[in-house]
Design an enzyme around this catalytic site. Sequence first.
Site, PDB file in Angstrom:
ATOM      1  N   GLN A 179       0.844  -1.186   0.000  1.00 42.97           N
ATOM      2  CA  GLN A 179       0.000   0.000   0.000  1.00 42.97           C
ATOM      3  C   GLN A 179       0.887   1.246   0.000  1.00 42.97           C
ATOM      4  O   GLN A 179       1.900   1.250   0.714  1.00 42.97           O
ATOM      5  CB  GLN A 179      -0.894   0.019   1.251  1.00 42.97           C
ATOM      6  N   GLU A 307      -2.763  -4.016   7.262  1.00 49.74           N
ATOM      7  CA  GLU A 307      -3.869  -4.968   7.377  1.00 49.74           C
ATOM      8  C   GLU A 307      -3.882  -6.059   6.307  1.00 49.74           C
ATOM      9  O   GLU A 307      -4.932  -6.365   5.754  1.00 49.74           O
ATOM     10  CB  GLU A 307      -5.188  -4.188   7.331  1.00 49.74           C
ATOM     11  N   HIS A 331      -7.250  -1.836  15.278  1.00 49.83           N
ATOM     12  CA  HIS A 331      -7.309  -1.087  14.024  1.00 49.83           C
ATOM     13  C   HIS A 331      -7.077  -1.999  12.811  1.00 49.83           C
ATOM     14  O   HIS A 331      -7.902  -2.043  11.897  1.00 49.83           O
ATOM     15  CB  HIS A 331      -6.271   0.045  14.058  1.00 49.83           C
ATOM     16  N   GLU A 332      -5.989  -2.721  12.838  1.00 45.00           N
ATOM     17  CA  GLU A 332      -5.683  -3.572  11.672  1.00 45.00           C
ATOM     18  C   GLU A 332      -6.745  -4.661  11.498  1.00 45.00           C
ATOM     19  O   GLU A 332      -7.131  -4.987  10.376  1.00 45.00           O
ATOM     20  CB  GLU A 332      -4.282  -4.183  11.790  1.00 45.00           C
ATOM     21  N   HIS A 335      -9.860  -3.442   9.767  1.00 49.14           N
ATOM     22  CA  HIS A 335      -9.742  -3.369   8.307  1.00 49.14           C
ATOM     23  C   HIS A 335     -10.272  -4.639   7.624  1.00 49.14           C
ATOM     24  O   HIS A 335     -10.527  -4.625   6.421  1.00 49.14           O
ATOM     25  CB  HIS A 335      -8.283  -3.164   7.895  1.00 49.14           C
ATOM     26  N   GLU A 354      -9.716   4.342   6.118  1.00 52.12           N
ATOM     27  CA  GLU A 354      -9.098   4.659   7.413  1.00 52.12           C
ATOM     28  C   GLU A 354     -10.048   5.328   8.408  1.00 52.12           C
ATOM     29  O   GLU A 354      -9.981   5.046   9.602  1.00 52.12           O
ATOM     30  CB  GLU A 354      -7.833   5.503   7.209  1.00 52.12           C
ATOM     31  N   ASP A 409       0.823   8.218  -1.436  1.00 51.45           N
ATOM     32  CA  ASP A 409       1.325   8.172  -0.059  1.00 51.45           C
ATOM     33  C   ASP A 409       1.275   9.553   0.612  1.00 51.45           C
ATOM     34  O   ASP A 409       1.302   9.656   1.834  1.00 51.45           O
ATOM     35  CB  ASP A 409       2.757   7.614  -0.007  1.00 51.45           C
ATOM     36  N   TYR A 417      -7.813   9.633   8.613  1.00 53.83           N
ATOM     37  CA  TYR A 417      -7.964   8.844   9.832  1.00 53.83           C
ATOM     38  C   TYR A 417      -8.895   9.522  10.840  1.00 53.83           C
ATOM     39  O   TYR A 417      -9.960   9.016  11.165  1.00 53.83           O
ATOM     40  CB  TYR A 417      -6.597   8.643  10.498  1.00 53.83           C
TER      41      TYR A 417
HETATM   42  N1  BES Z   1      -3.292   0.690   6.037  1.00 53.95           N
HETATM   43  C1  BES Z   1      -2.591   1.458   7.004  1.00 53.95           C
HETATM   44  C2  BES Z   1      -1.141   1.647   6.662  1.00 53.95           C
HETATM   45  C3  BES Z   1      -0.878   2.335   5.343  1.00 53.95           C
HETATM   46  C4  BES Z   1      -1.711   3.306   4.831  1.00 53.95           C
HETATM   47  C5  BES Z   1       0.253   2.007   4.633  1.00 53.95           C
HETATM   48  C6  BES Z   1      -1.431   3.918   3.618  1.00 53.95           C
HETATM   49  C7  BES Z   1       0.532   2.614   3.426  1.00 53.95           C
HETATM   50  C8  BES Z   1      -0.309   3.577   2.910  1.00 53.95           C
HETATM   51  C9  BES Z   1      -2.708   0.847   8.395  1.00 53.95           C
HETATM   52  O1  BES Z   1      -3.939   0.270   8.650  1.00 53.95           O
HETATM   53  C10 BES Z   1      -2.557   1.957   9.394  1.00 53.95           C
HETATM   54  O2  BES Z   1      -3.372   2.830   9.380  1.00 53.95           O
HETATM   55  N2  BES Z   1      -1.529   1.912  10.232  1.00 53.95           N
HETATM   56  C11 BES Z   1      -1.272   2.924  11.226  1.00 53.95           C
HETATM   57  C12 BES Z   1      -1.631   2.460  12.599  1.00 53.95           C
HETATM   58  C13 BES Z   1      -3.022   2.741  13.037  1.00 53.95           C
HETATM   59  C14 BES Z   1      -3.226   2.302  14.474  1.00 53.95           C
HETATM   60  C15 BES Z   1      -3.453   4.173  12.880  1.00 53.95           C
HETATM   61  C16 BES Z   1       0.212   3.203  11.230  1.00 53.95           C
HETATM   62  O3  BES Z   1       0.954   2.406  10.685  1.00 53.95           O
HETATM   63  O4  BES Z   1       0.610   4.211  11.779  1.00 53.95           O
HETATM   64 ZN    ZN Z   2      -5.479   1.709   8.846  1.00 55.53          ZN
END
Ligand code: BES
Ligand code: ZN
Length: 633
Positions: A179, A307, A331-332, A335, A354, A409, A417
């Site tokens: 991702q 996730e 969180h994960e 998803h 998100e 990204d 979020y």
């Molecule tokens: N899917 C995301 C990680 C992500 C998003 C990777 C966009 C690449 C591009 C994952 O679910 C996520 O949100 N991770 C967060 C933690 C969460 C508890 C807010 C992180 O890694 O900070």
């Molecule tokens: Zn996420």
Amino acid sequence: MFDKKKIMSLAAAVLFLPALNGCLIEVEYDNMATHDPVESQTDSSYERDEHSHARPNQVRSRHIHLDWNIDFESSILSGTATHTLVRQPNFPQAPLIVDVKALKIHGVRGGAGTVDQDLIWQIEKGDDVLGDALRIELAPGIDTVEISYQTTGAGSGLQWLNKEQTSSKKAPFLFSQSQAIHARTWIPCQDSPGIRLTYSARVRCRPDLDVVMSAERQEAKDGVFRFQMRHPIPSYLIALAAGELEFRSMGPRTGVWAEPAVVEAAAWEFADTEQMIDVIEGLYGPYRWGRYDILVLPPSFPFGGMENPLLTFATPTVLAKDRSLTSLIAHELAHSWSGNLVTNATWRDFWLNEGFTVYVEQRVVEELYGKERADMEIMLAMDDLDEEMAGMAPEDQILHVDLKGRDPDEGFTGVPYDKGAAFLRLIENTMGRKNIDLFVRHWFDSHAFQSRTTADFRSALETALSDVENSIDLESWIEGPGLPSDAPRPKSEAFSRIDTSVAAWWAGEMKLDAMPTESWTTQEWLHFLGRQKEAVSKASMIALDEAFHLTAKQNSEIACAWLLLATEANYTPAWPRLREFLTSQGRRKFLKPLYSEMNKDVSLRAMAKEIYKTARPLYHAISTATIDEILGR
Ligand code: BES
Ligand code: ZN
């Protein structure tokens, strides 16, 4: 007078009754995934994804079989990716177009259910963000295309770690992170979240290592591993890892994979996972993926968690030894409904993934750990969001953000979020908890294994809200910058008590050692440290450290918050710890603010550059891209 709330709940109950009945009949969800994803997307506003070269409305890949060799000697993944195609009759001449970036293509073969002919192909140059398009000509009848290829060192989707970069230091390690659009750097595929496919894989690797993927593992013998993903998923959820791994079961459906030195601690930390599944199932219907395992990665993993279906990838920095950071697992896991079951159709719609997921995460935390804890976590997130948004361009503060011509990204901010979750909490407050639960459940059930846009969500929401005077300004929430004033902000008594103590300390009316810190949770510490930003000084840092030994705290979130204050106040006694923190893990969320803060000060900038020189080889390409930009490399 009519009671509007009552009418609303009645309307919603009637509207969502089919969904409720569905659950009572106990549908066999697991076997329902064989419908055609794009066919069933005719009620979606999805048109095109500006972050992919693919033209799924002409030719679409519905299954990919991966046959790979993992070579740790050369850090190269090589083999074939075989696509099974759906071709639209209106476009009989259309080529197959797949996204490729930093790949070496050796050849393309194809046929009708076979791969008996060489096919004509060419690389069409794209740009630095999207990469190139691999265009493959298709004669009539061809529905199978096998691409032979290998990865190159330039790809961002795989990180190859040598054994010194792992915790046991015995074997090398490989992991993927796809991702948003990194899958195309290790798999030639139609790399758009609006295109779903099933996958299977056969992977060869050194026989002393284990290989895992975001799929059911069907065979693991003598260095040969087979996997199958039976549900149609977007390409960004295809995931792979290989290394010295051990497995510990945590419950009937849950377990953890990690390096031997970490696996015990991880199984203890994540012991509530099975209960978390039960909570979400109670709210939004069955977990449809079978098992739910967690892979704890080496410390260079650039995110908190990812996730990947059936196998969440997680940073070891959540292993706090007190389970205080496990909302990341909630969180994960969430998803598995918001994101993996119903997916954002394009990266503009990322907030659908998100925002929903943070909302569900907060509901799980409330159910398992209580409202006080949930409210504290919401408040911490809102404080961070306020601070972040203050420094953001207005156009980036929009949920339905325009990412055209940009790296998706860049959409990874607190907006999708925490503004997204605030929007859902506002909807909850407006229609009531019972109704939002029915509404969200219906959203998941009716679009299961499909991808959806913001417009799709908005019209579903408008239907659900139409029976009452709709007080939510949907347009400004979805399309406008900033945080609307009706964003719900909970209050926390625990945080108020801390505020009172802090004020008393600042007024010289209370000593630090009189604060009841013995009983503080991680969240309370984070709030306390957050408040220090308002009046940080060298003197206050000395006093705080003396009273609470904060430089020695091992909790990663507390450490990051403390070290950030230290860089602001030029609190030099924290430098060894700062260096240790920056060289022992590579989570971008921690690196980014610390390097940014250090970069603001001339003398600290030199230290930042010097630490980065040592640390950079340990970091993932996603993290180095961010830090290179900050330090101007
Ligand atoms: N899917 C995301 C990680 C992500 C998003 C990777 C966009 C690449 C591009 C994952 O679910 C996520 O949100 N991770 C967060 C933690 C969460 C508890 C807010 C992180 O890694 O900070
Ligand atoms: Zn996420």
